[in-house]
Design a protein around this motif. Structure first.
Motif, PDB file in Angstrom:
ATOM      1  N   SER A  27      75.223  49.685  41.473  1.00 31.12           N
ATOM      2  CA  SER A  27      74.471  49.125  40.343  1.00 31.12           C
ATOM      3  C   SER A  27      73.773  50.226  39.555  1.00 31.12           C
ATOM      4  O   SER A  27      73.753  50.212  38.318  1.00 31.12           O
ATOM      5  N   TYR A  28      73.196  51.176  40.285  1.00 27.66           N
ATOM      6  CA  TYR A  28      72.488  52.284  39.626  1.00 27.66           C
ATOM      7  C   TYR A  28      73.449  53.135  38.803  1.00 27.66           C
ATOM      8  O   TYR A  28      73.187  53.445  37.635  1.00 27.66           O
ATOM      9  N   MET A  29      74.575  53.505  39.401  1.00 29.91           N
ATOM     10  CA  MET A  29      75.525  54.358  38.688  1.00 29.91           C
ATOM     11  C   MET A  29      76.158  53.617  37.505  1.00 29.91           C
ATOM     12  O   MET A  29      76.371  54.197  36.437  1.00 29.91           O
ATOM     13  N   ALA A  30      76.450  52.336  37.675  1.00 35.42           N
ATOM     14  CA  ALA A  30      77.104  51.572  36.608  1.00 35.42           C
ATOM     15  C   ALA A  30      76.242  51.481  35.354  1.00 35.42           C
ATOM     16  O   ALA A  30      76.765  51.300  34.247  1.00 35.42           O
ATOM     17  N   ALA A  31      74.932  51.640  35.517  1.00 34.84           N
ATOM     18  CA  ALA A  31      74.024  51.552  34.372  1.00 34.84           C
ATOM     19  C   ALA A  31      73.917  52.866  33.593  1.00 34.84           C
ATOM     20  O   ALA A  31      73.247  52.919  32.563  1.00 34.84           O
TER      21      ALA A  31
END
Length: 578
Positions: free
Chosen positions: A172-176
Motif C-alpha cells: 500500500s505504501y509503495m503503490a502510493a
C-alpha cells in the motif's frame, strides 16, 4: 493496515525476555496487553499520537505498557526492551521453536551454558551438557536433538499471518508513490503459502531511483540490507522484504515469473517450448528460428499483464494460490480451472471460544463481534475436558449443559443465528471426551486432537468422524506451524469416512495452524469430503483470521459448494441434522 501486530510482537518479545529472566507476573500482563492490542479494532499508532492515556483505554494496557508504546512511536525503540536484549542476547524465536523449550528454559540454558543460538544448542546437546543442567535431563536433551532440524528450518521461514500484514502495508505504501505505475506482492506470500521466506514486492516504474528512495524511507523498516539501481532489501522486525523494480511494459511477465512457484514456472516454460515460444521475466517471445541466447531475443508476444502472458501460451490466467504444479497448467489449457471460493462467501464461523473456557470474551460479546464482522451465524464451541487441555480450561459436561441455556438466551436477542456446541477432544484411541447424550443435545460438535500429536493419526480421526454426533473434525493433524509437525494422516481415507458420515473436515484459519493445508484440502475434496473454514476464534478480533483459511481453501482448489459454511443458517442446520 494498522501497526497493532507490530506492537503486539514487541510486547510478546518483552514478555519472553522477562520470563527468561525469572520475572513473575509481569510476563502475563505483557502477553495480555499484546493480545488485546492485536485484537483492537482501531490503529494503535493513532492512540499513541494522542498520548499514554489514550493507549491505556485498551483493556489490559496499563500505565507502564502505555508509556512504552508511546516511546516506541516517538523514538523507534523501547529502551527497556533494548536493555533486556543486551542482558540476554539470545535468538529467542529460534530457540523456542524447539518443541519443549520455552523462554524460561532459554534463560536457564543461557545462564548455565551461555547458549544463544540453535547451533550452540545442538552442540551442547550432542556433547551431553544439557542433561547436566538443573531442570533438564537425558530425555529433554534427546528431544532437542530430535527436533533441532525442524526448528532450524522453521526459524528460516515466517508464518504467513506474521508476514502478510507487513506485505500489505509495504504494498500500500509503495503503490502510493508518484513514481510507481504498478505494485504487487509476489513469491510465496502472493501464493498464500503457510510459511514464507521473505516478502517480495514488485514495482513497475520508469524511475527506479525514486522508487528505491521511497522504499528506504518507509517507517516500517528496521534496517536496509542492500540498495541498488533496481532492487533493495530490508528487514521489518524479523521479516525480510525484497523490492524489485521493472519497466511497466514488462510488469506482467515479471509478476508471473516472480510469483512462482518454481515447479509451476518450469511447467509453463515447457509448454512455451512446445510452441516455439520462450517465457521469462521479460515476456513471452516467439523464438522460432532464433539462435540468440539473449533473454529478450525473438519477437515479443506478451509482457505487460499476466493475463496476456498466459493467453499467449493458450492458457487461462491461473490464480496465484494454484501455482504449485498440481495440475493447474493442464486445467488452464483446457478451460477446467476451478471457480475458486472468494473471501466474502463464508457466512459464519462454527468453531469459536468464549471465557467459559480459554476465550477472552463473553458469549454475548462473541455473538456481537460476529454480527459486526458480517457473519450470518456463529457456533459457540468451548473446549470440553480431556487430554491436551493445558491449564484446566476444559468445560466439564455439567457446565456445558448450563452453557446451552445461556447460549440459547443470547440467541433469543441476537441479530444472527447462534448455535450451541463444544470442541470435544479426540483421545488416542479415537474416543470423544464428552458424554454421548450431551453431544446429541448440541447443535455443533467439533472434535479435535490435542494430545499425543505424533505418529499415524488416521485410525483415531476416522473413529471420531464415524461418531454419529460429531459434525466437524477440527485441525485434523494438530500441527503448529514452525513448532510441531503434527499427526501423519491418510487424508484420502479420512475424507472418504467423512464423506460417508456427513462430517466436515476443518481448515483451521489460525495462521499458526492452517490445518488442513492446501494439498490436503485438494485430496479431501477429490475424495468427496465437505470442508469447513473456521477461525478457532478466542476473541472477536480473531474472526478476521478468516481470510487465511479462505486462501488456504483456494490453494486446495475449493469452490463455494465444497465449503460447509458458505451455506446459510438453514443450510448449515440441514447438514448438521443429516
Amino acid at each position: 493496515m494498522s501497526r497493532n501486530d507490530e506492537i503486539a510482537t514487541l510486547l510478546e518479545e518483552f514478555a519472553d525476555l522477562l520470563d527468561a529472566n525469572g520475572v513473575e507476573y509481569k510476563p502475563r500482563a505483557y502477553r495480555r496487553a499484546a493480545e488485546n492490542i492485536r485484537d483492537f479494532p482501531g490503529a494503535i499508532e493513532g492512540l499513541a499520537a494522542e498520548g499514554e492515556d489514550s493507549v491505556g483505554e485498551i483493556d489490559g494496557v496499563g500505565d507502564a505498557i502505555s508509556a512504552k508504546v508511546v516511546e516506541y512511536f516517538e523514538t523507534g525503540e523501547i529502551e527497556e526492551l533494548a536493555e533486556l536484549r543486551e542482558e540476554l542476547p539470545v535468538e529467542m524465536d529460534a530457540l523456542t521453536a524447539v518443541e519443549g523449550i520455552g523462554p524460561k528454559s532459554v534463560g536457564s540454558l543461557y545462564e548455565a551454558l551461555g547458549i544463544t543460538t540453535l547451533d550452540e544448542l545442538e552442540s551442547a546437546a550432542e556433547a551431553g551438557e544439557i542433561q547436566e543442567v538443573s531442570g533438564f535431563g537425558a530425555k529433554t536433551e534427546q528431544n532437542i536433538l530430535d527436533n533441532i532440524d525442524f526448528a532450524r528450518e522453521a526459524h528460516e521461514r515466517s508464518l504467513l499471518g506474521e508476514a502478510r500484514p507487513y506485505g500489505d502495508r509495504v504494498r500500500s505504501y509503495m503503490a502510493a508513490g508518484d513514481a510507481v505505475a504498478e505494485c504487487a506482492l509476489g513469491g510465496s506470500i502472493r501464493r498464500w503459502r503457510p510459511t514464507i521466506g521473505d516478502v517480495d514486492v514488485l514495482v513497475g516504474s520508469t524511475d527506479p531511483e525514486a522508487v528505491v528512495e521511497r522504499f528506504a524511507d518507509w517507517e516500517g523498516l528496521d534496517r536496509v540490507i542492500e540498495s541498488g539501481e533496481t532492487k533493495a532489501s530490508a528487514y521489518a522486525d524479523d521479516v525480510r522484504v525484497d523490492l524489485r523494480i521493472v519497466d511497466p511494459s514488462e510488469f506482467g511477465a515479471a509478476l508471473q515469473y516472480f510469483t512462482g512457484s518454481k515447479d509451476h514456472n518450469v511447467a509453463v516454460r515447457n509448454r512455451a517450448i512446445e510452441r516455439d515460444l520462450k517465457v521469462n521475466e521479460y515476456g513471452v517471445f516467439d523464438v522460432e528460428g532464433v539462435e540468440d541466447d539473449d533473454q529478450r531475443a525473438g519477437e515479443l508476444v506478451a509482457s505487460e499483464t499476466e493475463d496476456a502472458v498466459y493467453d499467449a501460451l493458450g492458457m487461462e490466467w491461473v490464480p496465484p494460490e494454484l501455482r504449485e504444479n498440481r495440475g493447474e497448467v493442464e486445467a488452464a489449457a483446457n478451460g477446467s480451472l476451478p471457480d475458486l471460493l472468494a473471501e466474502g462467501e463464508v457466512r459464519g464461523d462454527i468453531h469459536t471460544h468464549t471465557n467459559w473456557s480459554d476465550g477472552s470474551n463473553t458469549i454475548a460479546e462473541m455473538v456481537e463481534g460476529a454480527a459486526a464482522f458480517g457473519h450470518d451465524y456463529l457456533a459457540v464451541t468451548d473446549h470440553a475436558t480431556g487430554p491436551g487441555m493445558v491449564g484446566g480450561v476444559g468445560v466439564p459436561d455439567e457446565k456445558l449443559r448450563e452453557q446451552i441455556a445461556e447460549v440459547e438466551s443470547v440467541a433469543a436477542d441476537a441479530d444472527i443465528a447462534v448455535f450451541t456446541g463444544a470442541e470435544a477432544n479426540i483421545a488416542a484411541d479415537g474416543s470423544v471426551s464428552v458424554a454421548d447424550d450431551l453431544l446429541a443435545d448440541l447443535d455443533v460438535v467439533v472434535a479435535s486432537p490435542h494430545a499425543a500429536l505424533d505418529g499415524d493419526g488416521t485410525d483415531r480421526l476416522v473413529a471420531a468422524a464415524e461418531h454419529p454426533d460429531v459434525n466437524v473434525i477440527g485441525h485434523p493433524t494438530g500441527r503448529y506451524l514452525n513448532r510441531r509437525e503434527g499427526l501423519d494422516v491418510d487424508i484420502e481415507r479420512l475424507a472418504a469416512a467423512a464423506a460417508d458420515t456427513d462430517t466436515a473436515l476443518e481448515i483451521n484459519a489460525n495462521p499458526a495452524r492452517l490445518d488442513l493445508g492446501g494439498g490436503a484440502v485438494k485430496q479431501a475434496i477429490e475424495a468427496g469430503a465437505t470442508i469447513a473454514i473456521n477461525t478457532d476464534a478466542h476473541s472477536p478480533g480473531d474472526l478476521e483470521l478468516l481470510r487465511y483459511g479462505v486462501h488456504t481453501a483456494r490453494r486446495g482448489w475449493a469452490e463455494t459448494d465444497d465449503v460447509l459454511n458458505t451455506r446459510d443458517a438453514e443450510g448449515l442446520r440441514e447438514f448438521l441434522d443429516a
